[in-house]
Design a protein around this motif. Sequence first.
Motif, PDB file in Angstrom:
ATOM      1  N   PRO A 152       0.866  -1.241   0.041  1.00 64.01           N
ATOM      2  CA  PRO A 152      -0.043  -0.129  -0.125  1.00 64.01           C
ATOM      3  C   PRO A 152       0.789   1.244  -0.203  1.00 64.01           C
ATOM      4  O   PRO A 152       0.410   2.299  -0.374  1.00 64.01           O
ATOM      5  N   GLU A 153       2.089   1.337   0.428  1.00 68.96           N
ATOM      6  CA  GLU A 153       3.014   2.567   0.530  1.00 68.96           C
ATOM      7  C   GLU A 153       3.469   2.851  -1.074  1.00 68.96           C
ATOM      8  O   GLU A 153       3.852   4.066  -1.075  1.00 68.96           O
ATOM      9  N   GLU A 154       3.180   2.037  -1.968  1.00 67.20           N
ATOM     10  CA  GLU A 154       3.927   2.254  -3.340  1.00 67.20           C
ATOM     11  C   GLU A 154       2.759   3.287  -4.005  1.00 67.20           C
ATOM     12  O   GLU A 154       1.634   3.466  -3.823  1.00 67.20           O
ATOM     13  N   GLU A 155       3.339   4.000  -4.825  1.00 70.58           N
ATOM     14  CA  GLU A 155       2.722   4.971  -5.718  1.00 70.58           C
ATOM     15  C   GLU A 155       1.984   4.896  -6.870  1.00 70.58           C
ATOM     16  O   GLU A 155       1.412   5.693  -7.533  1.00 70.58           O
ATOM     17  N   GLY A 156       2.306   3.500  -7.405  1.00 65.99           N
ATOM     18  CA  GLY A 156       1.594   3.243  -8.585  1.00 65.99           C
ATOM     19  C   GLY A 156       1.280   1.699  -8.572  1.00 65.99           C
ATOM     20  O   GLY A 156       1.696   1.004  -7.669  1.00 65.99           O
ATOM     21  N   GLY A 193      13.102   9.710 -15.557  1.00 65.86           N
ATOM     22  CA  GLY A 193      12.316   8.797 -14.818  1.00 65.86           C
ATOM     23  C   GLY A 193      12.539   7.503 -14.797  1.00 65.86           C
ATOM     24  O   GLY A 193      11.855   6.314 -14.900  1.00 65.86           O
ATOM     25  N   PRO A 194      13.872   6.964 -14.632  1.00 65.83           N
ATOM     26  CA  PRO A 194      14.366   5.772 -14.458  1.00 65.83           C
ATOM     27  C   PRO A 194      13.764   5.064 -13.286  1.00 65.83           C
ATOM     28  O   PRO A 194      13.605   5.769 -12.047  1.00 65.83           O
ATOM     29  N   ASP A 195      13.177   3.693 -13.266  1.00 69.28           N
ATOM     30  CA  ASP A 195      12.871   3.059 -12.282  1.00 69.28           C
ATOM     31  C   ASP A 195      11.578   3.826 -11.473  1.00 69.28           C
ATOM     32  O   ASP A 195      11.780   4.119 -10.253  1.00 69.28           O
ATOM     33  N   ASP A 196      10.789   4.101 -12.129  1.00 66.46           N
ATOM     34  CA  ASP A 196       9.665   4.959 -11.742  1.00 66.46           C
ATOM     35  C   ASP A 196       8.371   4.391 -12.113  1.00 66.46           C
ATOM     36  O   ASP A 196       8.186   3.470 -12.602  1.00 66.46           O
ATOM     37  N   TYR A 197       7.092   4.975 -11.526  1.00 64.42           N
ATOM     38  CA  TYR A 197       5.900   4.494 -11.810  1.00 64.42           C
ATOM     39  C   TYR A 197       5.492   5.417 -13.218  1.00 64.42           C
ATOM     40  O   TYR A 197       5.742   6.544 -13.099  1.00 64.42           O
ATOM     41  N   MET A 198       4.889   4.961 -14.197  1.00 64.63           N
ATOM     42  CA  MET A 198       4.173   5.641 -15.001  1.00 64.63           C
ATOM     43  C   MET A 198       2.825   5.674 -15.118  1.00 64.63           C
ATOM     44  O   MET A 198       2.331   4.525 -15.050  1.00 64.63           O
ATOM     45  N   TYR A 244      -2.577   2.643 -16.363  1.00 65.26           N
ATOM     46  CA  TYR A 244      -3.655   2.649 -17.174  1.00 65.26           C
ATOM     47  C   TYR A 244      -3.774   1.354 -18.061  1.00 65.26           C
ATOM     48  O   TYR A 244      -4.977   0.482 -18.167  1.00 65.26           O
ATOM     49  N   TYR A 245      -2.752   1.146 -19.034  1.00 69.34           N
ATOM     50  CA  TYR A 245      -2.728   0.029 -19.763  1.00 69.34           C
ATOM     51  C   TYR A 245      -2.563  -1.318 -19.139  1.00 69.34           C
ATOM     52  O   TYR A 245      -3.451  -2.422 -19.645  1.00 69.34           O
ATOM     53  N   TYR A 246      -2.011  -1.351 -18.131  1.00 63.69           N
ATOM     54  CA  TYR A 246      -1.967  -2.791 -17.097  1.00 63.69           C
ATOM     55  C   TYR A 246      -3.396  -2.828 -16.793  1.00 63.69           C
ATOM     56  O   TYR A 246      -4.001  -4.101 -16.826  1.00 63.69           O
ATOM     57  N   LEU A 247      -4.121  -1.840 -16.037  1.00 65.26           N
ATOM     58  CA  LEU A 247      -5.543  -2.174 -15.529  1.00 65.26           C
ATOM     59  C   LEU A 247      -6.222  -2.682 -16.687  1.00 65.26           C
ATOM     60  O   LEU A 247      -7.302  -3.069 -16.452  1.00 65.26           O
ATOM     61  N   GLY A 307     -13.580  -9.645 -18.724  1.00 68.78           N
ATOM     62  CA  GLY A 307     -14.197  -9.582 -20.248  1.00 68.78           C
ATOM     63  C   GLY A 307     -14.615  -8.088 -20.587  1.00 68.78           C
ATOM     64  O   GLY A 307     -15.472  -7.896 -21.576  1.00 68.78           O
ATOM     65  N   ILE A 308     -14.136  -6.891 -20.012  1.00 71.94           N
ATOM     66  CA  ILE A 308     -14.674  -5.767 -20.226  1.00 71.94           C
ATOM     67  C   ILE A 308     -14.062  -5.099 -21.316  1.00 71.94           C
ATOM     68  O   ILE A 308     -12.623  -5.425 -21.350  1.00 71.94           O
ATOM     69  N   PRO A 309     -14.409  -4.864 -22.596  1.00 71.08           N
ATOM     70  CA  PRO A 309     -13.792  -4.340 -23.865  1.00 71.08           C
ATOM     71  C   PRO A 309     -13.032  -3.115 -23.328  1.00 71.08           C
ATOM     72  O   PRO A 309     -12.005  -2.944 -24.502  1.00 71.08           O
ATOM     73  N   GLY A 310     -13.177  -2.249 -22.704  1.00 73.90           N
ATOM     74  CA  GLY A 310     -12.338  -1.063 -22.520  1.00 73.90           C
ATOM     75  C   GLY A 310     -13.004   0.195 -22.790  1.00 73.90           C
ATOM     76  O   GLY A 310     -14.144   0.108 -23.154  1.00 73.90           O
ATOM     77  N   TYR A 311     -12.396   1.078 -22.043  1.00 76.67           N
ATOM     78  CA  TYR A 311     -12.940   2.458 -22.460  1.00 76.67           C
ATOM     79  C   TYR A 311     -13.394   3.010 -23.728  1.00 76.67           C
ATOM     80  O   TYR A 311     -14.033   3.624 -24.184  1.00 76.67           O
ATOM     81  N   TRP A 312     -12.299   2.691 -24.832  1.00 79.18           N
ATOM     82  CA  TRP A 312     -12.402   3.416 -26.105  1.00 79.18           C
ATOM     83  C   TRP A 312     -12.819   2.704 -26.962  1.00 79.18           C
ATOM     84  O   TRP A 312     -12.951   2.966 -28.186  1.00 79.18           O
ATOM     85  N   TYR A 313     -13.467   1.404 -26.717  1.00 78.39           N
ATOM     86  CA  TYR A 313     -14.061   0.702 -27.551  1.00 78.39           C
ATOM     87  C   TYR A 313     -15.744   0.377 -27.476  1.00 78.39           C
ATOM     88  O   TYR A 313     -16.278   0.661 -26.107  1.00 78.39           O
ATOM     89  N   GLU A 314     -16.394   0.079 -28.429  1.00 81.30           N
ATOM     90  CA  GLU A 314     -17.840   0.152 -28.275  1.00 81.30           C
ATOM     91  C   GLU A 314     -18.424  -1.084 -27.413  1.00 81.30           C
ATOM     92  O   GLU A 314     -17.559  -2.259 -27.452  1.00 81.30           O
ATOM     93  N   ARG A 315     -19.316  -0.808 -26.513  1.00 77.32           N
ATOM     94  CA  ARG A 315     -19.442  -1.877 -25.591  1.00 77.32           C
ATOM     95  C   ARG A 315     -20.805  -2.447 -26.160  1.00 77.32           C
ATOM     96  O   ARG A 315     -21.566  -1.711 -26.722  1.00 77.32           O
ATOM     97  N   ALA A 316     -20.825  -3.645 -25.893  1.00 74.85           N
ATOM     98  CA  ALA A 316     -22.232  -4.603 -26.323  1.00 74.85           C
ATOM     99  C   ALA A 316     -23.189  -4.344 -25.222  1.00 74.85           C
ATOM    100  O   ALA A 316     -23.028  -4.117 -24.306  1.00 74.85           O
TER     101      ALA A 316
END
Length: 84
Positions: free
Chosen positions: A35-39, A53-58, A63-66, A75-84
């Motif tokens: 929990p102490e980590e920032e990313g 920014g070597p060895d840092d949080y991006m 975002y892309y990891y999540l 099975g969620i398609p993502g924010y930028w894609y059409e949802r069924a």
Amino acid sequence: MEHLKEGNEDREALSEAVKLSMTSLVQNYATIGEPEEEGLIKHGSYHVRGGAGPDDYMIWGDYYYLEALMRMVRGIPGYWYERA
């Protein structure tokens, strides 16, 4: 992978590569239980060769990891894609 048709010769290989990459991120770089980590992912870098920014949080890495986790686990398609 939803954009590749079933039977596409690349679909299986790409799916396996995604699974291996995500498994490595979760097992080796995720901050789960820290929990102490920032990313969400450790050891990112904005510009490796430039030393920025070597060895840092991006934030975009998080975002892309999540988004990848949401697609794979829920099975969620993502924010930028059409949802069924």
